[in-house]
Design an enzyme around this catalytic site. Structure first.
Site, PDB file in Angstrom:
ATOM      1  N   ARG A  28       0.870  -1.182   0.000  1.00  9.88           N
ATOM      2  CA  ARG A  28       0.000   0.000   0.000  1.00  9.88           C
ATOM      3  C   ARG A  28       0.899   1.222   0.000  1.00  9.88           C
ATOM      4  O   ARG A  28       2.107   1.090   0.000  1.00  9.88           O
ATOM      5  CB  ARG A  28      -0.917  -0.021   1.221  1.00  9.88           C
ATOM      6  CG  ARG A  28      -0.164  -0.160   2.533  1.00  9.88           C
ATOM      7  CD  ARG A  28      -1.113  -0.185   3.726  1.00  9.88           C
ATOM      8  NE  ARG A  28      -0.365  -0.498   4.937  1.00  9.88           N
ATOM      9  CZ  ARG A  28      -0.879  -0.494   6.153  1.00  9.88           C
ATOM     10  NH1 ARG A  28      -2.170  -0.210   6.317  1.00  9.88           N
ATOM     11  NH2 ARG A  28      -0.157  -0.772   7.211  1.00  9.88           N
ATOM     12  N   CYS A  51       2.141   7.494  -6.703  1.00  9.89           N
ATOM     13  CA  CYS A  51       2.768   8.793  -6.918  1.00  9.89           C
ATOM     14  C   CYS A  51       1.736   9.881  -6.630  1.00  9.89           C
ATOM     15  O   CYS A  51       0.670   9.902  -7.245  1.00  9.89           O
ATOM     16  CB  CYS A  51       3.235   8.863  -8.373  1.00  9.89           C
ATOM     17  SG  CYS A  51       3.759  10.498  -8.837  1.00  9.89           S
ATOM     18  N   GLU A 101      -2.665   7.335   6.717  1.00  7.89           N
ATOM     19  CA  GLU A 101      -1.241   7.462   7.018  1.00  7.89           C
ATOM     20  C   GLU A 101      -0.415   7.831   5.789  1.00  7.89           C
ATOM     21  O   GLU A 101       0.449   7.063   5.350  1.00  7.89           O
ATOM     22  CB  GLU A 101      -0.709   6.176   7.654  1.00  7.89           C
ATOM     23  CG  GLU A 101      -1.283   5.911   9.021  1.00  7.89           C
ATOM     24  CD  GLU A 101      -0.607   4.747   9.746  1.00  7.89           C
ATOM     25  OE1 GLU A 101       0.040   3.923   9.088  1.00  7.89           O
ATOM     26  OE2 GLU A 101      -0.746   4.679  10.973  1.00  7.89           O
ATOM     27  N   CYS A 107       9.737   9.571  -9.391  1.00  7.22           N
ATOM     28  CA  CYS A 107       9.487   9.422 -10.831  1.00  7.22           C
ATOM     29  C   CYS A 107       9.757  10.735 -11.568  1.00  7.22           C
ATOM     30  O   CYS A 107       9.970  11.774 -10.944  1.00  7.22           O
ATOM     31  CB  CYS A 107       8.053   8.957 -11.070  1.00  7.22           C
ATOM     32  SG  CYS A 107       6.837  10.279 -10.901  1.00  7.22           S
ATOM     33  N   CYS A 149       7.570  13.585 -10.542  1.00  5.82           N
ATOM     34  CA  CYS A 149       7.957  14.170  -9.255  1.00  5.82           C
ATOM     35  C   CYS A 149       9.231  15.005  -9.389  1.00  5.82           C
ATOM     36  O   CYS A 149       9.367  16.051  -8.753  1.00  5.82           O
ATOM     37  CB  CYS A 149       8.112  13.084  -8.190  1.00  5.82           C
ATOM     38  SG  CYS A 149       6.514  12.402  -7.666  1.00  5.82           S
ATOM     39  N   GLU A 193      -6.215   5.313  15.827  1.00  5.30           N
ATOM     40  CA  GLU A 193      -5.908   3.881  15.896  1.00  5.30           C
ATOM     41  C   GLU A 193      -5.049   3.610  17.119  1.00  5.30           C
ATOM     42  O   GLU A 193      -4.198   4.427  17.486  1.00  5.30           O
ATOM     43  CB  GLU A 193      -5.079   3.428  14.684  1.00  5.30           C
ATOM     44  CG  GLU A 193      -5.783   3.353  13.374  1.00  5.30           C
ATOM     45  CD  GLU A 193      -4.833   2.898  12.264  1.00  5.30           C
ATOM     46  OE1 GLU A 193      -3.858   2.181  12.551  1.00  5.30           O
ATOM     47  OE2 GLU A 193      -5.056   3.290  11.117  1.00  5.30           O
ATOM     48  N   TRP A 231       3.486  -6.022  13.994  1.00  3.95           N
ATOM     49  CA  TRP A 231       4.663  -5.610  13.213  1.00  3.95           C
ATOM     50  C   TRP A 231       5.829  -5.215  14.108  1.00  3.95           C
ATOM     51  O   TRP A 231       6.930  -4.977  13.626  1.00  3.95           O
ATOM     52  CB  TRP A 231       4.321  -4.486  12.239  1.00  3.95           C
ATOM     53  CG  TRP A 231       3.574  -3.315  12.820  1.00  3.95           C
ATOM     54  CD1 TRP A 231       2.222  -3.104  12.769  1.00  3.95           C
ATOM     55  CD2 TRP A 231       4.117  -2.199  13.545  1.00  3.95           C
ATOM     56  NE1 TRP A 231       1.897  -1.937  13.411  1.00  3.95           N
ATOM     57  CE2 TRP A 231       3.044  -1.356  13.895  1.00  3.95           C
ATOM     58  CE3 TRP A 231       5.399  -1.822  13.928  1.00  3.95           C
ATOM     59  CZ2 TRP A 231       3.207  -0.167  14.612  1.00  3.95           C
ATOM     60  CZ3 TRP A 231       5.566  -0.634  14.647  1.00  3.95           C
ATOM     61  CH2 TRP A 231       4.481   0.181  14.976  1.00  3.95           C
ATOM     62  N   PHE A 269      -2.437 -11.484  12.596  1.00  2.00           N
ATOM     63  CA  PHE A 269      -2.132 -11.656  14.023  1.00  2.00           C
ATOM     64  C   PHE A 269      -2.048 -10.327  14.767  1.00  2.00           C
ATOM     65  O   PHE A 269      -1.552 -10.265  15.881  1.00  2.00           O
ATOM     66  CB  PHE A 269      -0.835 -12.455  14.195  1.00  2.00           C
ATOM     67  CG  PHE A 269      -0.927 -13.845  13.618  1.00  2.00           C
ATOM     68  CD1 PHE A 269      -1.986 -14.682  13.971  1.00  2.00           C
ATOM     69  CD2 PHE A 269       0.007 -14.299  12.706  1.00  2.00           C
ATOM     70  CE1 PHE A 269      -2.097 -15.960  13.427  1.00  2.00           C
ATOM     71  CE2 PHE A 269      -0.100 -15.575  12.159  1.00  2.00           C
ATOM     72  CZ  PHE A 269      -1.158 -16.407  12.515  1.00  2.00           C
ATOM     73  N   HIS A 270      -2.488  -9.275  14.115  1.00  2.77           N
ATOM     74  CA  HIS A 270      -2.526  -7.979  14.802  1.00  2.77           C
ATOM     75  C   HIS A 270      -3.737  -7.945  15.729  1.00  2.77           C
ATOM     76  O   HIS A 270      -4.816  -8.413  15.373  1.00  2.77           O
ATOM     77  CB  HIS A 270      -2.629  -6.853  13.772  1.00  2.77           C
ATOM     78  CG  HIS A 270      -2.355  -5.484  14.341  1.00  2.77           C
ATOM     79  ND1 HIS A 270      -3.231  -4.835  15.179  1.00  2.77           N
ATOM     80  CD2 HIS A 270      -1.285  -4.654  14.189  1.00  2.77           C
ATOM     81  CE1 HIS A 270      -2.715  -3.653  15.516  1.00  2.77           C
ATOM     82  NE2 HIS A 270      -1.535  -3.524  14.930  1.00  2.77           N
TER      83      HIS A 270
HETATM   84  C1  GLA Z   1      -1.262   1.478  10.743  1.00  2.00           C
HETATM   85  C2  GLA Z   1      -2.307   1.418   9.655  1.00  2.00           C
HETATM   86  C3  GLA Z   1      -3.313   0.320   9.850  1.00  2.00           C
HETATM   87  C4  GLA Z   1      -2.662  -0.927  10.357  1.00  2.00           C
HETATM   88  C5  GLA Z   1      -1.939  -0.614  11.626  1.00  2.00           C
HETATM   89  C6  GLA Z   1      -1.343  -1.818  12.300  1.00  2.00           C
HETATM   90  O1  GLA Z   1      -1.549   2.347  11.733  1.00  2.00           O
HETATM   91  O2  GLA Z   1      -2.977   2.625   9.475  1.00  2.00           O
HETATM   92  O3  GLA Z   1      -3.947   0.089   8.611  1.00  2.00           O
HETATM   93  O4  GLA Z   1      -1.780  -1.421   9.418  1.00  2.00           O
HETATM   94  O5  GLA Z   1      -0.903   0.274  11.334  1.00  2.00           O
HETATM   95  O6  GLA Z   1      -0.680  -1.471  13.488  1.00  2.00           O
HETATM   96 ZN    ZN Z   2       6.029  10.377  -8.741  1.00  2.00          ZN
END
Ligand code: GLA
Ligand code: ZN
Length: 688
Positions: free
Chosen positions: A119, A123, A158, A165, A168, A315, A323, A365-366
């Site tokens: 994700r 650009c 986020e 590129c 840019c 969040e 992670w 597993f989050h």
């Molecule tokens: C970020 C993302 C979420 C998710 C969480 C996991 O904050 O915005 O989509 O991936 O991390 O901690």
């Molecule tokens: Zn670009």
């Protein structure tokens, strides 16, 4: 000054409690959607953030839109009395788009174009990406803009990363041309390109920094980072424009990531109606209260970003963060504490990633509210419900804020410049850690602090702390002088006043423009090996009444007092006897210069004295045991006081004679209270 802010949206009367909700992952088993609604009630949740990353479900083929599922979800949420926070889906894009329009894919600094995947891989400059974004955002706004449950736009997710590129590169050059008035000579001077024969003779020669090209010209790196913020903001504004045109009354936010280094959030915040952020501390990773203090620092940045306006915890994890290197579970009590901590610092929401645990892929597993088992009979679910029950008692806190007497400056551009500098140490420059350490002296005493950048208004504070203000942008020193002249107390430390906004060193003596207000001149700075140390020794009869010798580590600034008075000197080495701490009386105020890096002991003692001298108010006028802090919010009539124990064991706090009302059970409280490990109390008192 505003005492109480209106709610995020006029429909929102309560603290928001909800989660990222991804029903599009459960299209094959839509019966779970009804189960989600039942569980939402049990979790005392009143809100869901929907549609984040749902582009492929919304537009499965170019120009073919599927809103049926979202219509159904909106309807169900409405019937469940939930607030809907609706996302624009631009955090990730459908495969068809990458396949048909490769220009939407990001190019890395090494100039390789990414393949489709993950994700945040697009650009922000690409006209195709912008147009596709405009279309989907328009459709969403037109279709759901008047939906009775909609209270907020969650724009993208986020924002982050950068693209190198050709589009840019062109945009970067155009941005530079504007910044330097089309005058290449100005740019060459600002970037000091005469060094190593890096002089540019045509704008077309300029490219973004690259690992196999230019990466050592600091002014260039700095401008690139500024450009990335600019371009991301430009894309954000593009998203907002569509939404505001169709739904002018629906506020917008995008979720931040603490002190994520890639974007200067101070530039984005003015374009948001409410600031929101995603908090993932590594709870229990060291002394837990230290984690609590670092997290508090981040919450305070988010509140300060809009001058004290409540923010949103968009969040957080209900249990493990998969992670992180070690996905440790939150110990009993920790989830309630970490959630309410956000509220204590000014959040009007507690939200999670995510509602229902994914069955597959990288976040299966989050931590989530609803685990794979699929029911409410889990420890985590009960913890979440407990948070919900507490939040339901906090309607009066919605919109309230805190007006600290103390501010610490943490500045993104300053951080960029410090991180890029070669010297005086390659490692342990520790700008953020240093800011947090100064902050800690107040957190431990239950004194609220704003965390601002150097462009903010200083006049509302009694005490302004500017640790390691390496970069001083134009006008800042003058505003600091004014602040001190009119009675403020300013703290400046080693490694300050070294470069201007282009990362060019100040000539004619450090700390450059801060020389007048500090009353000192820094001649050189000594970097110590990890095992080295020296001491700062206080003069007998020093007005701070500090008596101990304090260890100095890592960085020792060798200064001359000009108009300043010397309060402490170095004990050893060739600079024994030279000033280590000075104070400069300036107008009605004072400026202290701390020449050395210390441990927490010095900062705690030093600020302890200043707090007394300046009569800075603690939220409760009591001494707190280690690990306990007190924060407050106020509506002008009532103070809402949060007593929080971040230590891993029980703590007793003596509240004194004052009678306070417990906001959860309604009882009266005074004298000694016992807080279990990770325990808290929320108390109320009329403003004194
Ligand atoms: C970020 C993302 C979420 C998710 C969480 C996991 O904050 O915005 O989509 O991936 O991390 O901690
Ligand atoms: Zn670009």
């Amino acid at each position: 000054m505003v005492k109480k802010y209106p709610p995020i949206h006029h429909k929102v009367k309560h603290m928001i409690h909800g989660a990222d909700y991804n029903p599009d992952q459960w299209m094959r088993t839509p019966e779970v959607w009804d189960e989600d609604m039942r569980l939402m009630k049990l979790a005392h949740s009143n809100s869901m953030s929907v549609g984040i990353f749902a582009w492929a479900a919304l537009e499965p083929e170019e120009g073919r839109f599927e809103f049926g599922w979202l219509d159904e979800i909106m309807e169900k949420l409405y019937k469940n009395n939930a607030y809907v926070i609706l996302a624009t889906p631009t955090g990730a894009r459908p495969a068809w788009m990458s396949a048909k329009y490769p220009e939407v894919l990001r190019v890395q600094a090494n100039r390789r174009r990414n393949l489709h995947g993950t994700r945040h891989n697009h650009c922000y400059t690409s006209p195709v990406y912008r147009e596709k974004t405009r279309i989907i955002n328009t459709k969403l706004a037109e279709r759901y803009g008047n939906h009775p449950s909609l209270v907020l736009w969650h724009v993208s997710n986020e924002y982050g990363g950068e693209c190198h590129c050709e589009l840019c590169q062109e945009a970067f050059r155009n941005w530079l041309r504007e910044k330097y008035d089309d005058d290449l000579d100005k740019l060459n001077h600002a970037w000091w390109t005469a060094f190593w024969s890096h002089t540019y003779t045509d704008w077309s020669q300029i490219e973004s920094p690259a690992p196999h090209g230019e990466f050592l010209v600091h002014g260039h790196n700095l401008d690139w980072k500024r450009f990335v913020t600019h371009q991301t903001l430009d894309f954000f504004k593009h998203e907002i424009a569509t939404l505001k045109e169709i739904t002018p009354d629906i506020p917008v936010t995008t979720n931040f990531m603490g002190t994520y280094p890639g974007l200067d959030y101070w530039k984005l915040a003015p374009h948001m109606d409410v600031v929101s952020w995603d908090s993932y501390p590594m709870w229990h990773s060291k002394d837990n209260w230290e984690v609590g203090c670092s997290t508090a620092f981040l919450h305070d940045i988010n509140r300060s970003l809009k001058g004290g306006k409540p923010f949103m915890l968009m969040e957080s994890t209900p249990s493990a963060t998969n992670w992180q290197p070690v996905a440790k579970l939150k110990r009993p009590g920790m989830h309630v504490l970490s959630s309410i901590q956000a509220v204590a610092h000014g959040s009007d929401s507690v939200q999670y990633f995510q509602w229902r645990k994914s069955r597959g892929s990288s976040e299966k597993f989050h931590g989530a509210v609803v685990d794979h088992v699929g029911n409410e009979n889990t420890r985590v679910f009960r913890d979440v419900a407990d948070v919900g029950k507490i939040l339901e008692k906090l309607d009066d806190v919605v919109g309230t804020t805190v007006r600290p007497e103390v501010a610490v400056i943490y500045d993104w551009e300053n951080r960029w410049a410090i991180d890029d500098a070669q010297g005086p140490r390659r490692e342990k420059k520790d700008y953020q850690l240093t800011c947090e350490r100064h902050y800690k002296a107040f957190w431990k005493r239950g004194i609220p602090v704003d965390v601002i950048n150097m462009d903010c208004d200083f006049s509302r504070y009694k005490l302004l702390i500017a640790p390691m203000l390496y970069m001083v942008r134009p006008g800042v020193a003058e505003r600091m002088e004014k602040f001190v002249e009119s009675g403020g107390t300013l703290i400046v430390t080693y490694w300050s006043g070294i470069v201007d906004e282009n990362d060019l060193c100040f000539l004619r003596g450090f700390p450059g423009p801060l020389r007048k207000v500090t009353g000192i001149r820094s001649e050189e700075i000594d970097a110590l090996y990890d095992e080295d140390y020296n001491y700062a020794v206080f003069d007998k009869d020093n007005p701070l009444k500090l008596e101990k010798e304090y260890k100095t580590v890592e960085l020792c600034d060798l200064i001359h007092a000009e108009t300043a008075k010397v309060l402490a000197t170095y004990k050893e080495d060739f600079y024994a006897g030279r000033p280590a701490l000075t104070v400069n009386e300036f107008g009605k105020g004072k400026c202290y210069y701390i020449a050395f890096r210390s441990g927490d002991d010095f900062l705690s003692d030093f600020y302890g004295r200043l707090i007394e001298d300046l009569d800075i108010q603690r939220v409760l006028d009591i001494d707190l045991p280690e690990g306990v802090t007190v924060q407050k919010r106020s509506d002008g009539d009532n103070d809402f006081i949060f007593v929080m124990n971040f230590a891993g064991d029980q703590r007793t706090v003596d509240l004194g004679d004052e009678e306070l009302t417990d906001m959860i059970d309604g009882g009266q409280v005074k004298g000694e209270i016992t807080l279990p490990a990770y325990g808290l109390r929320i108390l109320k008192r009329p403003v004194r």
